[in-house]
Motif scaffolding. Sequence first.
Motif, PDB file in Angstrom:
ATOM      1  N   GLN A  25       3.372   0.202 -11.385  1.00 18.34           N
ATOM      2  CA  GLN A  25       2.058   0.791 -11.664  1.00 18.34           C
ATOM      3  C   GLN A  25       1.379   1.190 -10.355  1.00 18.34           C
ATOM      4  N   PHE A  26       0.820   2.364 -10.356  1.00 19.11           N
ATOM      5  CA  PHE A  26       0.022   2.860  -9.242  1.00 19.11           C
ATOM      6  C   PHE A  26      -1.412   2.399  -9.500  1.00 19.11           C
ATOM      7  N   PRO A  43       1.452   0.808 -17.131  1.00 18.30           N
ATOM      8  CA  PRO A  43       2.644   0.601 -16.286  1.00 18.30           C
ATOM      9  C   PRO A  43       3.860   1.341 -16.838  1.00 18.30           C
ATOM     10  N   ALA A  44       4.692   1.830 -15.937  1.00 21.62           N
ATOM     11  CA  ALA A  44       6.007   2.347 -16.305  1.00 21.62           C
ATOM     12  C   ALA A  44       6.953   1.160 -16.470  1.00 21.62           C
ATOM     13  N   ARG A  45       7.977   1.301 -17.314  1.00 18.56           N
ATOM     14  CA  ARG A  45       8.878   0.177 -17.595  1.00 18.56           C
ATOM     15  C   ARG A  45      10.325   0.632 -17.616  1.00 18.56           C
ATOM     16  N   VAL A  46      11.208  -0.261 -17.176  1.00 18.22           N
ATOM     17  CA  VAL A  46      12.640  -0.032 -17.254  1.00 18.22           C
ATOM     18  C   VAL A  46      13.318  -1.391 -17.332  1.00 18.22           C
ATOM     19  N   THR A  47      14.451  -1.464 -18.031  1.00 15.45           N
ATOM     20  CA  THR A  47      15.210  -2.709 -18.159  1.00 15.45           C
ATOM     21  C   THR A  47      16.586  -2.518 -17.529  1.00 15.45           C
ATOM     22  N   VAL A  48      16.954  -3.442 -16.630  1.00 11.16           N
ATOM     23  CA  VAL A  48      18.213  -3.343 -15.892  1.00 11.16           C
ATOM     24  C   VAL A  48      18.819  -4.737 -15.780  1.00 11.16           C
ATOM     25  N   ASP A  49      20.144  -4.817 -15.825  1.00 14.79           N
ATOM     26  CA  ASP A  49      20.843  -6.088 -15.653  1.00 14.79           C
ATOM     27  C   ASP A  49      20.657  -6.598 -14.224  1.00 14.79           C
ATOM     28  N   LEU A  50      20.321  -7.879 -14.070  1.00 16.26           N
ATOM     29  CA  LEU A  50      20.032  -8.431 -12.747  1.00 16.26           C
ATOM     30  C   LEU A  50      21.253  -8.393 -11.840  1.00 16.26           C
ATOM     31  N   ASP A  51      22.421  -8.729 -12.367  1.00 12.94           N
ATOM     32  CA  ASP A  51      23.627  -8.703 -11.533  1.00 12.94           C
ATOM     33  C   ASP A  51      23.863  -7.310 -10.959  1.00 12.94           C
ATOM     34  N   GLU A  52      23.588  -6.285 -11.750  1.00 13.07           N
ATOM     35  CA  GLU A  52      23.762  -4.908 -11.272  1.00 13.07           C
ATOM     36  C   GLU A  52      22.774  -4.597 -10.158  1.00 13.07           C
ATOM     37  N   LEU A  53      21.550  -5.062 -10.304  1.00 15.34           N
ATOM     38  CA  LEU A  53      20.522  -4.781  -9.301  1.00 15.34           C
ATOM     39  C   LEU A  53      20.857  -5.384  -7.938  1.00 15.34           C
ATOM     40  N   PRO A  66       0.810  -1.225   0.000  1.00 19.12           N
ATOM     41  CA  PRO A  66       0.000   0.000   0.000  1.00 19.12           C
ATOM     42  C   PRO A  66       0.835   1.263   0.000  1.00 19.12           C
ATOM     43  N   VAL A  67       0.297   2.295  -0.645  1.00 25.74           N
ATOM     44  CA  VAL A  67       0.828   3.638  -0.479  1.00 25.74           C
ATOM     45  C   VAL A  67       0.168   4.224   0.767  1.00 25.74           C
ATOM     46  N   ARG A  68       0.666   5.358   1.201  1.00 26.03           N
ATOM     47  CA  ARG A  68       0.103   5.978   2.402  1.00 26.03           C
ATOM     48  C   ARG A  68      -0.709   7.210   2.001  1.00 26.03           C
ATOM     49  N   VAL A  69      -1.946   7.239   2.479  1.00 25.54           N
ATOM     50  CA  VAL A  69      -2.826   8.367   2.200  1.00 25.54           C
ATOM     51  C   VAL A  69      -2.570   9.457   3.217  1.00 25.54           C
ATOM     52  N   ASP A 114       7.956   8.226 -14.447  1.00 18.74           N
ATOM     53  CA  ASP A 114       6.831   8.019 -15.359  1.00 18.74           C
ATOM     54  C   ASP A 114       5.502   7.997 -14.611  1.00 18.74           C
ATOM     55  N   ILE A 115       5.472   7.358 -13.452  1.00 24.32           N
ATOM     56  CA  ILE A 115       4.230   7.292 -12.671  1.00 24.32           C
ATOM     57  C   ILE A 115       3.808   8.689 -12.230  1.00 24.32           C
ATOM     58  N   LEU A 116       4.757   9.474 -11.732  1.00 18.84           N
ATOM     59  CA  LEU A 116       4.442  10.819 -11.253  1.00 18.84           C
ATOM     60  C   LEU A 116       4.115  11.767 -12.399  1.00 18.84           C
ATOM     61  N   GLY A 117       4.664  11.475 -13.584  1.00 18.91           N
ATOM     62  CA  GLY A 117       4.365  12.315 -14.729  1.00 18.91           C
ATOM     63  C   GLY A 117       2.884  12.381 -15.045  1.00 18.91           C
ATOM     64  N   ALA A 118       2.162  11.301 -14.755  1.00 11.01           N
ATOM     65  CA  ALA A 118       0.720  11.298 -14.992  1.00 11.01           C
ATOM     66  C   ALA A 118       0.001  12.306 -14.102  1.00 11.01           C
ATOM     67  N   PHE A 119       0.634  12.675 -12.986  1.00 10.36           N
ATOM     68  CA  PHE A 119       0.074  13.663 -12.064  1.00 10.36           C
ATOM     69  C   PHE A 119       0.659  15.062 -12.310  1.00 10.36           C
ATOM     70  N   ALA A 120       1.398  15.206 -13.434  1.00  8.30           N
ATOM     71  CA  ALA A 120       2.061  16.469 -13.789  1.00  8.30           C
ATOM     72  C   ALA A 120       3.112  16.857 -12.768  1.00  8.30           C
ATOM     73  N   ILE A 121       3.746  15.854 -12.154  1.00  6.41           N
ATOM     74  CA  ILE A 121       4.866  16.089 -11.242  1.00  6.41           C
ATOM     75  C   ILE A 121       6.139  15.740 -12.002  1.00  6.41           C
ATOM     76  N   ALA A 122       7.044  16.700 -12.107  1.00  3.62           N
ATOM     77  CA  ALA A 122       8.190  16.548 -13.009  1.00  3.62           C
ATOM     78  C   ALA A 122       9.231  15.565 -12.507  1.00  3.62           C
ATOM     79  N   ASP A 123       9.495  15.560 -11.202  1.00  3.92           N
ATOM     80  CA  ASP A 123      10.604  14.768 -10.678  1.00  3.92           C
ATOM     81  C   ASP A 123      10.230  14.073  -9.375  1.00  3.92           C
ATOM     82  N   PRO A 124      10.845  12.917  -9.099  1.00  2.00           N
ATOM     83  CA  PRO A 124      10.744  12.344  -7.758  1.00  2.00           C
ATOM     84  C   PRO A 124      11.343  13.297  -6.736  1.00  2.00           C
TER      85      PRO A 124
END
Length: 254
Positions: free
Chosen positions: A136-137, A182-192, A85-88, A209-219
């Motif tokens: 995805q939110f 959904p937002a998507r990103v590809t990363v090497d597992l060993d790096e993660l 859950p997210v926090r309201v 990407d998720i925040l962009g839907a709310f017109a928020i530019a950056d985390p």
Amino acid sequence: MAVSLHPSIAADNRRTGTDALRGAEGFFTTWTTYTAPPLGGFPRPIRAYAGVRRAMIASTTEFLDPSPYPHAELHYNGAGFAAAPVRVSGDATSVDEVSHRVEQDYLELQLVALTSLLAHHAANSGAGGDCEIRGQFLLTVLERGVPGPVAVETPISSIAGSGIDAHQRANHALAVVTQQDPARVTVDLDELVSDPRAVVRAAHSLASDILGAFAIADPCVLRVDGFLDLHRLHDRYRPAYTPWAQANGLVDTP
């Protein structure tokens, strides 16, 4: 908040039945003890329930979609899905006329925790290669029983010099009423699994990407270079996250 991970090289895991369930339960316990960032929503004790070629990690059997309860689906081939859950926001400073006001910093840190969980599960299972991570939110879960627009609120200082003690909807930010892709990103597992900053970078990409839907530019807490801006984190969360961030080299020192 929901995250899924699919490794390009699946694990050849032949464990089945009770043996596989206990293995998944043991992995989750080890991860939460030694590796995990503070993760809200997974009460303890948890247990593993049998699924189709997967273990369902939860504290309740009510984890069918859509579900408001935290759970993880750890596939024996290394793929996985996890939701928490997210926090309201309940801050008195908020004046938004919306049904749900979600705390941005908590949302971002949940992405870090869920990405870490699924990456370490994949490696523990024997999977490898590049991983496609989706975040995805899930508005349908948040709105369960209380439909209406959703807004994301940024941590702020309610009074100058008071610290970060409130949340407020940023100027020009939007309230959202429709489910986003959904937002998507590809990363090497060993790096993660070898670099905690890689997990933060992946979570930053998803959050952007998720925040962009709310017109928020950056985390607000996650940085593109893999560090955490803890000074922008709400005061209530900083004591829990600071020791973990310092231990994992996620605090940038001048």
